[in-house]
Design a protein around this motif. Structure first.
Motif, PDB file in Angstrom:
ATOM      1  N   ALA A   1       9.664 -10.662   4.241  1.00  0.00           N
ATOM      2  CA  ALA A   1       8.873 -11.815   4.683  1.00  0.00           C
ATOM      3  C   ALA A   1       8.007 -11.477   5.883  1.00  0.00           C
ATOM      4  N   GLY A   2       8.454 -10.511   6.680  1.00  0.00           N
ATOM      5  CA  GLY A   2       7.667 -10.091   7.828  1.00  0.00           C
ATOM      6  C   GLY A   2       6.366  -9.402   7.450  1.00  0.00           C
ATOM      7  N   LEU A   3       6.208  -9.083   6.174  1.00  0.00           N
ATOM      8  CA  LEU A   3       4.981  -8.437   5.699  1.00  0.00           C
ATOM      9  C   LEU A   3       4.048  -9.417   4.999  1.00  0.00           C
ATOM     10  N   VAL A   4       4.542 -10.611   4.706  1.00  0.00           N
ATOM     11  CA  VAL A   4       3.781 -11.579   3.903  1.00  0.00           C
ATOM     12  C   VAL A   4       2.387 -11.888   4.465  1.00  0.00           C
ATOM     13  N   PRO A   5       2.239 -12.161   5.767  1.00  0.00           N
ATOM     14  CA  PRO A   5       0.893 -12.487   6.263  1.00  0.00           C
ATOM     15  C   PRO A   5      -0.146 -11.397   6.023  1.00  0.00           C
TER      16      PRO A   5
ATOM     17  N   LEU B   1      -0.649  -9.898   3.295  1.00  0.00           N
ATOM     18  CA  LEU B   1      -1.097  -9.876   1.905  1.00  0.00           C
ATOM     19  C   LEU B   1      -2.613 -10.044   1.806  1.00  0.00           C
ATOM     20  N   ASP B   2      -3.228 -10.470   2.900  1.00  0.00           N
ATOM     21  CA  ASP B   2      -4.688 -10.585   2.918  1.00  0.00           C
ATOM     22  C   ASP B   2      -5.343  -9.369   3.570  1.00  0.00           C
ATOM     23  N   SER B   3      -4.586  -8.283   3.669  1.00  0.00           N
ATOM     24  CA  SER B   3      -5.089  -7.082   4.340  1.00  0.00           C
ATOM     25  C   SER B   3      -6.329  -6.526   3.639  1.00  0.00           C
ATOM     26  N   ASP B   4      -7.282  -6.066   4.429  1.00  0.00           N
ATOM     27  CA  ASP B   4      -8.497  -5.469   3.877  1.00  0.00           C
ATOM     28  C   ASP B   4      -8.310  -3.992   3.535  1.00  0.00           C
ATOM     29  N   ARG B   5      -7.213  -3.413   3.997  1.00  0.00           N
ATOM     30  CA  ARG B   5      -6.991  -1.992   3.758  1.00  0.00           C
ATOM     31  C   ARG B   5      -6.264  -1.799   2.434  1.00  0.00           C
ATOM     32  N   SER B   6      -6.845  -1.038   1.525  1.00  0.00           N
ATOM     33  CA  SER B   6      -6.299  -0.890   0.176  1.00  0.00           C
ATOM     34  C   SER B   6      -4.901  -0.279   0.178  1.00  0.00           C
ATOM     35  N   LYS B   7      -4.644   0.682   1.097  1.00  0.00           N
ATOM     36  CA  LYS B   7      -3.326   1.324   1.144  1.00  0.00           C
ATOM     37  C   LYS B   7      -2.250   0.316   1.508  1.00  0.00           C
ATOM     38  N   SER B   8      -2.498  -0.497   2.537  1.00  0.00           N
ATOM     39  CA  SER B   8      -1.525  -1.510   2.942  1.00  0.00           C
ATOM     40  C   SER B   8      -1.312  -2.530   1.839  1.00  0.00           C
TER      41      SER B   8
ATOM     42  N   ASN C   1      -1.826  -2.182  -1.442  1.00  0.00           N
ATOM     43  CA  ASN C   1      -1.109  -1.591  -2.573  1.00  0.00           C
ATOM     44  C   ASN C   1       0.375  -1.452  -2.275  1.00  0.00           C
ATOM     45  N   THR C   2       0.701  -1.046  -1.047  1.00  0.00           N
ATOM     46  CA  THR C   2       2.099  -0.898  -0.648  1.00  0.00           C
ATOM     47  C   THR C   2       2.814  -2.244  -0.668  1.00  0.00           C
TER      48      THR C   2
ATOM     49  N   PHE D   1       6.589  -6.120  -3.231  1.00  0.00           N
ATOM     50  CA  PHE D   1       6.879  -7.465  -3.721  1.00  0.00           C
ATOM     51  C   PHE D   1       7.100  -7.474  -5.237  1.00  0.00           C
ATOM     52  N   SER D   2       6.437  -6.583  -5.937  1.00  0.00           N
ATOM     53  CA  SER D   2       6.679  -6.473  -7.382  1.00  0.00           C
ATOM     54  C   SER D   2       8.122  -6.073  -7.649  1.00  0.00           C
ATOM     55  N   LEU D   3       8.610  -5.102  -6.887  1.00  0.00           N
ATOM     56  CA  LEU D   3       9.995  -4.656  -7.043  1.00  0.00           C
ATOM     57  C   LEU D   3      10.973  -5.763  -6.671  1.00  0.00           C
ATOM     58  N   ALA D   4      10.672  -6.490  -5.584  1.00  0.00           N
ATOM     59  CA  ALA D   4      11.566  -7.559  -5.132  1.00  0.00           C
ATOM     60  C   ALA D   4      11.639  -8.686  -6.159  1.00  0.00           C
TER      61      ALA D   4
END
Length: 235
Positions: free
Chosen positions: A43-47, A49-56, A58-59, A64-67
């Motif tokens: 959940a600490g990564l959720v905000p 999700l609007d990242s402009d960096r493709s690497k972040s 994709n990661t 979240f797909s795995l979760a």
């Protein structure tokens, strides 16, 4: 703003601290606490999700797909290995090739997703999803609490990194994370409030149960013994 690694480490620490408190009062079984710890850490990564960096991005979507896949597989009974594989592929494909492009197209980093309204939306969605998956009401409310703590940890950390202590100045990004809602992107904000309203409607029949469960969790945590009882030791 804080980087990916810093956000992830901070969310792990806050999620671990909350998990130790839950374990101390014996609210739920250990295996469920472990699951909540993972939810809180992610959940600490959720905000971002609007990242402009493709690497972040994709990661994040891979995580979240795995979760989501793990939660889905554990929540339903399957009769064959082929069904499990097909479900995993469908979930992964849907999240990465249907949901992800929407985020890439319509979101702007530090935009409407970095706001209190976005946190409310994610928390309410988590609560409704947990109840739909037939989680116990206690586990559902705790899941929402973990998501709330994780998301707020991210936003607060971003605001802290907006203050340059060495040069004693406030960066231009200060205030862009902990805003109530984003007035620059009205369509995205209206979308958030629409789904917040829908989430409130969907849980309408469970209000009393949710509220009483939350009070029970709060009262149990308040009564938790923080310091050891030294009277039982003889010197």
């Amino acid at each position: 703003m804080a980087n990916f690694s810093t956000h992830f480490k901070a969310s792990i620490i806050t999620s671990a601290a909350l998990s130790t408190a839950i374990l101390a009062v014996d609210l739920i079984p250990l295996i469920q606490v472990c699951g909540l710890f993972i939810i809180g850490s992610l959940a600490g990564l959720v905000p971002d999700l609007d990242s402009d960096r493709s690497k972040s991005l994709n990661t994040l979507f891979s995580i979240f797909s795995l979760a989501v896949s793990a939660i889905f597989i554990l929540s339903f009974d399957f009769n064959s290995l082929l069904e499990i594989w097909a479900s995993l592929l469908l979930i992964y494909g849907f999240i990465n090739y249907a949901i992800k492009p929407i985020f890439e197209h319509f979101t702007v980093h530090r935009g409407s997703f970095h706001s209190i309204s976005a946190v409310v939306l994610v928390v309410l969605t988590t609560l409704n999803l947990a109840m739909w998956l037939n989680f116990s009401i206690t586990l559902a409310v705790l899941s929402a609490i973990y998501v709330l703590v994780g998301c707020l940890t991210h936003l607060i950390l971003d605001e802290c990194y907006s203050v340059d202590i060495n040069n004693k100045e406030i960066k231009a990004s200060f205030g862009s994370a902990l805003k109530l809602f984003d007035t620059r992107y009205i369509a995205a904000t209206l979308f958030q409030f629409t789904f917040i309203g829908l989430n409130i409607y969907w849980m309408w029949h469970s209000y009393d149960e949710i509220f009483n469960t939350f009070l029970n969790i709060k009262n149990t945590l308040v009564q938790m013994q923080f310091l050891p009882d030294l009277t039982k030791y003889s010197f």
